[in-house]
Design a protein around this motif. Structure first.
Motif, short mmCIF file in Angstrom:
data_model
loop_
_atom_site.label_atom_id
_atom_site.label_comp_id
_atom_site.label_asym_id
_atom_site.label_seq_id
_atom_site.Cartn_x
_atom_site.Cartn_y
_atom_site.Cartn_z
N PRO A 52 0.81 -1.22 0.00
CA PRO A 52 0.00 0.00 0.00
C PRO A 52 0.85 1.27 0.00
O PRO A 52 0.44 2.28 -0.57
N VAL A 53 2.06 1.21 0.60
CA VAL A 53 2.90 2.41 0.61
C VAL A 53 3.36 2.74 -0.80
O VAL A 53 3.40 3.91 -1.21
N PHE A 54 3.68 1.69 -1.58
CA PHE A 54 4.08 1.93 -2.97
C PHE A 54 2.95 2.59 -3.75
O PHE A 54 3.16 3.58 -4.46
N ASN B 204 0.47 4.24 -2.61
CA ASN B 204 0.31 5.61 -2.11
C ASN B 204 1.36 6.53 -2.73
O ASN B 204 1.05 7.63 -3.18
N SER B 205 2.62 6.03 -2.79
CA SER B 205 3.69 6.84 -3.36
C SER B 205 3.42 7.16 -4.82
O SER B 205 3.65 8.29 -5.27
N LEU B 206 2.93 6.18 -5.54
CA LEU B 206 2.64 6.39 -6.95
C LEU B 206 1.55 7.45 -7.10
O LEU B 206 1.66 8.38 -7.91
N ARG B 207 0.51 7.32 -6.25
CA ARG B 207 -0.59 8.29 -6.31
C ARG B 207 -0.09 9.69 -5.97
O ARG B 207 -0.37 10.66 -6.68
N VAL B 208 0.68 9.78 -4.90
CA VAL B 208 1.22 11.08 -4.47
C VAL B 208 2.10 11.68 -5.56
O VAL B 208 2.02 12.88 -5.85
N THR B 209 2.93 10.83 -6.19
CA THR B 209 3.82 11.33 -7.24
C THR B 209 3.03 11.86 -8.43
O THR B 209 3.32 12.94 -8.95
N ASN C 286 3.26 9.91 5.32
CA ASN C 286 3.40 9.51 3.92
C ASN C 286 2.66 10.40 2.93
O ASN C 286 2.58 10.09 1.75
N ALA C 287 2.12 11.52 3.39
CA ALA C 287 1.33 12.37 2.50
C ALA C 287 2.17 12.94 1.36
O ALA C 287 1.62 13.31 0.32
N SER C 288 3.49 13.04 1.54
CA SER C 288 4.32 13.53 0.44
C SER C 288 5.45 12.54 0.14
O SER C 288 6.50 12.92 -0.34
N ASN C 289 5.18 11.26 0.44
CA ASN C 289 6.21 10.23 0.21
C ASN C 289 6.26 9.86 -1.26
O ASN C 289 5.74 8.83 -1.68
N VAL C 290 6.89 10.71 -2.07
CA VAL C 290 6.95 10.44 -3.51
C VAL C 290 7.82 9.22 -3.79
O VAL C 290 8.58 8.78 -2.93
N LEU C 291 7.70 8.69 -5.01
CA LEU C 291 8.39 7.43 -5.36
C LEU C 291 9.88 7.47 -5.06
O LEU C 291 10.42 6.56 -4.43
N MET D 285 11.53 9.22 -3.07
CA MET D 285 11.75 9.27 -1.61
C MET D 285 11.61 7.86 -1.02
O MET D 285 12.42 7.43 -0.19
N TYR D 286 10.58 7.16 -1.47
CA TYR D 286 10.34 5.80 -0.97
C TYR D 286 11.46 4.86 -1.40
O TYR D 286 11.94 4.04 -0.61
N ILE D 287 11.89 5.01 -2.65
CA ILE D 287 13.01 4.19 -3.13
C ILE D 287 14.24 4.44 -2.26
O ILE D 287 14.90 3.50 -1.81
N TYR D 288 14.50 5.72 -2.00
CA TYR D 288 15.67 6.06 -1.20
C TYR D 288 15.59 5.47 0.20
O TYR D 288 16.54 4.89 0.71
N SER D 289 14.41 5.60 0.82
CA SER D 289 14.32 5.11 2.20
C SER D 289 14.38 3.59 2.26
O SER D 289 14.89 3.01 3.21
N LYS D 290 13.84 2.90 1.22
CA LYS D 290 13.97 1.44 1.17
C LYS D 290 15.43 1.05 1.03
O LYS D 290 15.91 0.13 1.70
N ALA D 291 16.15 1.74 0.14
CA ALA D 291 17.54 1.34 -0.14
C ALA D 291 18.47 1.73 1.00
O ALA D 291 19.27 0.92 1.46
N PHE D 292 18.36 2.98 1.48
CA PHE D 292 19.36 3.45 2.43
C PHE D 292 18.85 3.53 3.85
O PHE D 292 19.62 3.73 4.77
#
Lengths: 317, 294
Positions: free
Chosen positions: A88-90, A92-97, A265-270, A272-279
């Motif tokens: 769901p976070v993904f 959400n990120s897609l929608r936000v982006t 997560n209201a502004s968790n763009v893709l 940003m999410y990629i970065y937080s998953k990776a790092f």
């Protein structure tokens, strides 16, 4: 390929050069070119192979692996993509982006077209055009920092203005509903001038006779804008639109500095999410899978761009 | 066109332009105004148009010239920040990257524009394809590669991945070189000059316009780069200004950030670009229009 002849010397050289007859009998002087050519392109070729081709292939491969950086990647097939589909976070990120891209690019392009047209009809002042591109020169981090201050709910000057007009203070970057519009506004502020100047250069390639003819036919400024300027600008407009969309899809620094993806997560763009998953969580396999998804979206947009541009080229002929 | 009377439409257009200009330029003034204010005094008078309790303190704080006590007394966090070092890092990173990418692009462009060799068209079309492919997918693997090469926290690791190859630069320079008359070069060849001497003695000087354009735009891009240095550097001995500023902003206390200090840091980070703008303003404006090409 469109080349905007905006006036600097190089453009003029280009046109005179291409008009000259080209001498192309492989003269004897070309015989020993091979080795030298490979030496000359070696740095670029190495950069291309090692830091563009190889990582692209490796990125695709890593998408199909469980990879936590410290241990070697382990092949897990489509598991990352299955997880992605149910994350769901993904979504959400897609929608936000997409929300961000639509607001930011929509406003940028509308304001930039208006600005370019106004500049074109009113003034050729380089000073004004210079001032307008100032925000392009500074980094997203600088832009995000100064706007965080100006949009601060208590002390920010923007809310002071809102209060002066009798409005209630707005929680610009700290509320769910305003976070993305606020970041989109900062993005517009940063990119408006740059986009307007590119469009302005495009407008300058329209011969003034077109407008004189329009005026003789009794068209007013507004009419001429919609019937002459916009259609003639369409090829560049399509290009600008797509470049803007691709840029906005990868927004990161504005979000990272202003909200870090929050609140909730209201502004968790893709990106940003990629970065937080990776790092943040060192889940490189999953982050790569998301990069691949974003990559696919951008390829689709680029493809669309080619179609749009080609359609316009044939229209002009 | 310029002598026509002011119609209501034109007045409206001027008003629109004025609003755009004010919104564009005002934040730059606000940075300066806040950076020259006392951070505590700001709390009481946040929307004064002039600096509140004028002081150079914020600059002293972010340039590492103020002691922790002085810093706290003026509303700083007490954490010392020395932007000077980051400034040097940014200069090294942006200058070296820009120099290398323009040089290597020139060499490659010359090979594509002037030399005849087997495989030229194939390699060129591969390079062109790179122009169409978004770079997003390469970021994480390039980080892994730089880490595997042991280049994390080095300038080499920061510069190499994006300092060797630029499809856009090569394409741009090649197009320009193709438009140059080859006659001078042919004459020099007949006189016995070598290709390399011709490249550096004739072609590169004749390409100075586009070289300047690409250098300026490249320098701006590298100076403002944030994401890539964020991935490959954790050590402040190589981190650029953008990172230092972002960390400074992100680690500010939520309740009472040192806005004056933050704006001073922001100004330091933006200043070189503003200077570049004052020197090359016209050139930059024209460059942007000129490179509206892909």
């Amino acid at each position: 390929m469109t080349l905007l002849n905006s006036g600097p010397a190089p453009a003029r050289d280009l046109s005179t050069g291409s008009g000259a007859p080209r001498r192309r009998p492989a003269s004897p002087s070309h015989r020993g070119d091979g080795p030298l050519a490979w030496v000359l392109i070696a740095p670029a070729l190495i950069g291309f192979l090692v830091f563009a081709v190889y990582p692209t292939l490796r990125g695709i491969y890593l998408s199909f692996t469980e990879f936590r950086v410290l241990t070697p990647p382990k092949w897990i097939g489509f598991a990352n993509f299955q997880e992605l589909a149910g994350d769901p976070v993904f979504w959400n990120s897609l929608r936000v982006t997409v929300y961000f891209v639509v607001v930011a690019v929509g406003l940028t392009v509308i304001a930039a077209v208006t600005t370019a047209a106004v500049l074109h009809r009113l003034t050729s002042s380089t000073v004004i055009r210079g001032l307008i591109i100032l925000p392009f020169l500074i980094s997203g981090v600088v832009a995000a920092t100064v706007w965080s201050w100006m949009l601060d709910p208590q002390l920010g000057i923007v809310n002071a203005v809102v209060h002066a007009f009798g409005g209630d203070g707005v929680q610009f970057l700290t509320s769910r509903e305003w976070a993305i519009p606020s970041i989109a506004f900062i993005h517009v502020w940063k990119n408006l001038g740059y986009t307007a100047i590119i469009l302005f250069a495009g407008l300058q390639t329209i011969p003034p006779q077109v407008y004189e003819a329009g005026r003789i036919d009794g068209a007013g400024e507004t009419r001429m804008f919609f019937s002459l300027t916009l259609p003639l600008l369409k090829p560049i407009l399509a290009l600008v639109l797509v470049l803007n969309v691709i840029g906005a899809f990868q927004v990161f620094d504005l979000v990272s500095v202003t909200t870090k993806g929050g609140p909730a997560n209201a502004s968790n763009v893709l990106q940003m999410y990629i970065y937080s998953k990776a790092f943040g969580q060192f889940d490189f396999g999953y982050a790569s899978a998301m990069s691949l998804a974003l990559f696919a979206i951008l390829i689709a947009i680029t493809f669309l761009q080619m179609r749009l541009l080609r359609a316009n080229e044939s229209e002009q002929a | 066109m310029r002598t026509r009377r002011l119609s209501p439409g034109r007045i409206l257009a001027w008003i629109y332009l004025a609003v755009i200009l004010v919104v564009t330029v005002f934040p730059f003034y606000w940075i300066l105004r806040t950076a020259l204010s006392d951070n505590y005094a700001l709390l009481g008078n946040p929307s004064s148009l002039l600096p509140v309790d004028f002081t150079w303190g914020p600059f002293a704080r972010v340039l590492g010239l103020a002691s922790a006590e002085e810093s706290i007394a003026e509303g700083g966090s007490g954490a010392t920040l020395d932007l000077g070092r980051y400034l040097v890092n940014s200069i090294v990173y942006a200058t070296a990257s820009t120099f290398l990418i323009v040089l290597f692009s020139l060499l490659a462009a010359y090979a594509f524009a002037r030399l005849h060799w087997r495989g030229r068209d194939l390699v060129f079309s591969l390079f062109l394809a790179a122009l169409m492919v978004p770079g997003i997918l390469t970021l994480l693997p390039n980080f892994v590669l730089v880490r595997d090469l042991g280049l994390l926290n080095t300038f080499a690791g920061m510069i190499l991945p994006y300092g060797l190859f630029s499809a856009f630069n090569i394409f741009f320079l090649r197009q320009f070189m193709l438009g140059l008359s080859a006659e001078t070069e042919e004459a020099a060849l007949i006189d016995g000059a070598g290709r390399v001497r011709i490249l550096f003695g004739i072609t590169i000087p004749m390409t100075s316009g586009p070289i300047t354009t690409l250098s300026i735009l490249g320098f701006i891009g590298m100076w403002n780069d944030y994401f890539w240095p964020l991935l490959v550097t954790t050590d402040e001995s190589v981190q650029p200004l953008t990172l230092a500023l972002a960390v400074f902003k992100q680690s500010s206390p939520q309740s009472q950030p040192d806005w004056a200090g933050l704006m001073a840091a922001t100004l330091v980070a933006a200043l070189p670009m503003l200077l570049l703008f004052m020197v090359f303003g016209r050139r930059i404006v024209n460059s942007i229009g000129f490179t509206g090409l892909k």
